[in-house]
Design a protein around this motif. Structure first.
Motif, mmCIF file in Angstrom:
data_model
loop_
_atom_site.group_PDB
_atom_site.id
_atom_site.type_symbol
_atom_site.label_atom_id
_atom_site.label_comp_id
_atom_site.label_asym_id
_atom_site.label_seq_id
_atom_site.Cartn_x
_atom_site.Cartn_y
_atom_site.Cartn_z
ATOM 1 N N ASN A 212 0.834 -1.200 0.000
ATOM 2 C CA ASN A 212 0.000 0.000 0.000
ATOM 3 C C ASN A 212 0.864 1.243 0.000
ATOM 4 O O ASN A 212 1.806 1.332 0.776
ATOM 5 N N GLY A 213 0.510 2.189 -0.852
ATOM 6 C CA GLY A 213 1.207 3.471 -0.834
ATOM 7 C C GLY A 213 2.538 3.474 -1.551
ATOM 8 O O GLY A 213 3.250 4.480 -1.538
ATOM 9 N N ALA A 214 2.889 2.377 -2.214
ATOM 10 C CA ALA A 214 4.188 2.289 -2.891
ATOM 11 C C ALA A 214 4.267 3.188 -4.129
ATOM 12 O O ALA A 214 5.355 3.595 -4.536
ATOM 13 N N GLY A 215 3.108 3.469 -4.721
ATOM 14 C CA GLY A 215 3.095 4.317 -5.911
ATOM 15 C C GLY A 215 2.574 3.634 -7.159
ATOM 16 O O GLY A 215 2.705 4.154 -8.269
ATOM 17 N N LYS A 216 1.932 2.491 -7.000
ATOM 18 C CA LYS A 216 1.457 1.720 -8.159
ATOM 19 C C LYS A 216 0.299 2.433 -8.863
ATOM 20 O O LYS A 216 0.315 2.603 -10.087
ATOM 21 N N THR A 217 -0.703 2.826 -8.070
ATOM 22 C CA THR A 217 -1.849 3.524 -8.655
ATOM 23 C C THR A 217 -1.409 4.841 -9.291
ATOM 24 O O THR A 217 -1.861 5.191 -10.387
ATOM 25 N N THR A 218 -0.524 5.533 -8.612
ATOM 26 C CA THR A 218 -0.042 6.813 -9.150
ATOM 27 C C THR A 218 0.654 6.592 -10.498
ATOM 28 O O THR A 218 0.505 7.398 -11.413
ATOM 29 N N THR A 219 1.395 5.493 -10.624
ATOM 30 C CA THR A 219 2.053 5.199 -11.903
ATOM 31 C C THR A 219 1.007 5.044 -13.008
ATOM 32 O O THR A 219 1.142 5.623 -14.093
HETATM 33 P P1 ATP Z 1 -2.613 1.514 -2.984
HETATM 34 O O1 ATP Z 1 -2.663 0.061 -3.283
HETATM 35 O O2 ATP Z 1 -2.906 1.837 -1.554
HETATM 36 O O3 ATP Z 1 -3.355 2.370 -3.961
HETATM 37 P P2 ATP Z 1 -0.272 2.365 -4.334
HETATM 38 O O4 ATP Z 1 1.002 1.634 -4.426
HETATM 39 O O5 ATP Z 1 -1.147 2.342 -5.516
HETATM 40 O O6 ATP Z 1 -1.076 1.884 -3.082
HETATM 41 P P3 ATP Z 1 -0.449 5.195 -4.523
HETATM 42 O O7 ATP Z 1 -1.924 5.231 -4.359
HETATM 43 O O8 ATP Z 1 0.113 5.426 -5.849
HETATM 44 O O9 ATP Z 1 0.116 3.843 -3.942
HETATM 45 O O10 ATP Z 1 0.165 6.236 -3.490
HETATM 46 C C1 ATP Z 1 1.532 6.651 -3.486
HETATM 47 C C2 ATP Z 1 1.731 7.719 -2.430
HETATM 48 O O11 ATP Z 1 1.010 8.890 -2.806
HETATM 49 C C3 ATP Z 1 1.215 7.353 -1.055
HETATM 50 O O12 ATP Z 1 2.099 7.886 -0.095
HETATM 51 C C4 ATP Z 1 -0.130 8.047 -0.967
HETATM 52 O O13 ATP Z 1 -0.439 8.356 0.359
HETATM 53 C C5 ATP Z 1 0.086 9.287 -1.795
HETATM 54 N N1 ATP Z 1 -1.156 9.731 -2.450
HETATM 55 C C6 ATP Z 1 -1.962 8.995 -3.250
HETATM 56 N N2 ATP Z 1 -2.982 9.731 -3.727
HETATM 57 C C7 ATP Z 1 -2.819 10.970 -3.217
HETATM 58 C C8 ATP Z 1 -3.546 12.202 -3.334
HETATM 59 N N3 ATP Z 1 -4.651 12.281 -4.100
HETATM 60 N N4 ATP Z 1 -3.089 13.274 -2.657
HETATM 61 C C9 ATP Z 1 -1.968 13.197 -1.903
HETATM 62 N N5 ATP Z 1 -1.226 12.084 -1.745
HETATM 63 C C10 ATP Z 1 -1.639 10.981 -2.400
#
Ligand code: ATP
Length: 235
Positions: free
Chosen positions: A41-48
């Motif tokens: 969780n929070g690694a950055g996958k969704t953001t990528t």
């Molecule tokens: P998950 O499975 O929880 O979605 P993830 O690997 O996809 O995890 P991301 O959602 O990409 O992780 O989040 C990466 C970082 O960016 C985390 O520290 C998260 O808290 C932060 N983050 C995600 N969305 C936002 C946002 N809209 N505003 C600010 N910070 C964010």
């Protein structure tokens, strides 16, 4: 093979306001491949995925699709180029029935599947054609969400945790759908926390930690890398 990658992500950095969350992501996806982004969780996958789709606008580096740079393009332009994103929240219209959901969005690129073609892949959705979104099970909602992006004509599908919260038998069905889409020639990038599921569908896996890619494993590496993976994923 020596084919050029369909998608390249190079030194991708991304921010939410002041918060710097991706620190140089590098990923290659070849045509017809299923690739996962694994990590906690929070690694950055969704953001990528959101950067690839142009939804997170505050991004730097290079993302090419079919050889064209997409950084700077709007998500609309990226969709027209042939990339579609299926969010974790399963963006479907809950007050519309299955068929109505499939009529929205309009086909945005030539080659988008007709409702009948979609029903060929998802017979369950055909049976549920006049059921409202709110009446669908979690698995049916996920199928509808995937079905909707097939309507767009995209050839690169970005799927964010399609198995989240689903019963094992439904997870298996989602796996079959992903394999069927691969057989049809789609290229898929999948965010997963369910490593067992990922290993049944993907050709390669990128491990993401704190905004970096820390490892890449092929399907063949997986059997010998269980311990390493458990450590990465904290399971
Ligand atoms: P998950 O499975 O929880 O979605 P993830 O690997 O996809 O995890 P991301 O959602 O990409 O992780 O989040 C990466 C970082 O960016 C985390 O520290 C998260 O808290 C932060 N983050 C995600 N969305 C936002 C946002 N809209 N505003 C600010 N910070 C964010």
């Amino acid at each position: 093979t020596s084919a050029a990658p369909l998608l390249t992500v190079r030194d991708l950095n991304a921010w939410y306001g002041e918060s710097h969350v991706l620190h140089g992501i590098n990923v290659d996806v070849n045509p017809g491949e299923v690739v996962t982004l694994l990590g906690r969780n929070g690694a950055g996958k969704t953001t990528t995925l959101k950067c690839i789709m142009g939804i997170v606008r505050s991004r730097k580096g290079s993302i090419t699709f079919e050889g064209r740079e997409t950084i700077g393009m709007s998500s609309n332009q990226i969709a027209r180029a042939g990339i579609a994103f299926c969010p974790e929240e399963r963006a479907i219209f809950s007050s519309l029935d299955v068929i109505e959901n499939l009529m929205l969005p309009p086909v945005i690129k030539q080659g988008g599947m007709s409702v009948e073609e979609v029903f060929g892949l998802f017979p369950r959705l055909k049976e549920r054609g006049s059921s409202q979104g709110t009446k669908l099970s979690g698995g049916e909602q996920q199928m509808l969400a995937i079905a909707r992006i097939l309507r767009t004509g995209a050839n690169l599908l970005l799927l964010d945790e399609p198995t989240e919260g689903l019963a094992p038998v439904i997870v298996q069905q989602i796996g079959e759908i992903i394999r069927a889409l691969k057989a049809k020639g789609f290229t898929i990038v999948l965010v997963e926390q369910n490593f067992h599921f990922a290993s049944t569908v993907a050709d390669r896996h990128y491990v993401v930690e704190e905004g970096h890619v820390v490892d890449m494993l092929t399907a063949d590496d997986i059997a010998t890398s269980q311990d390493k993976l458990k450590q990465y994923l904290g399971v």
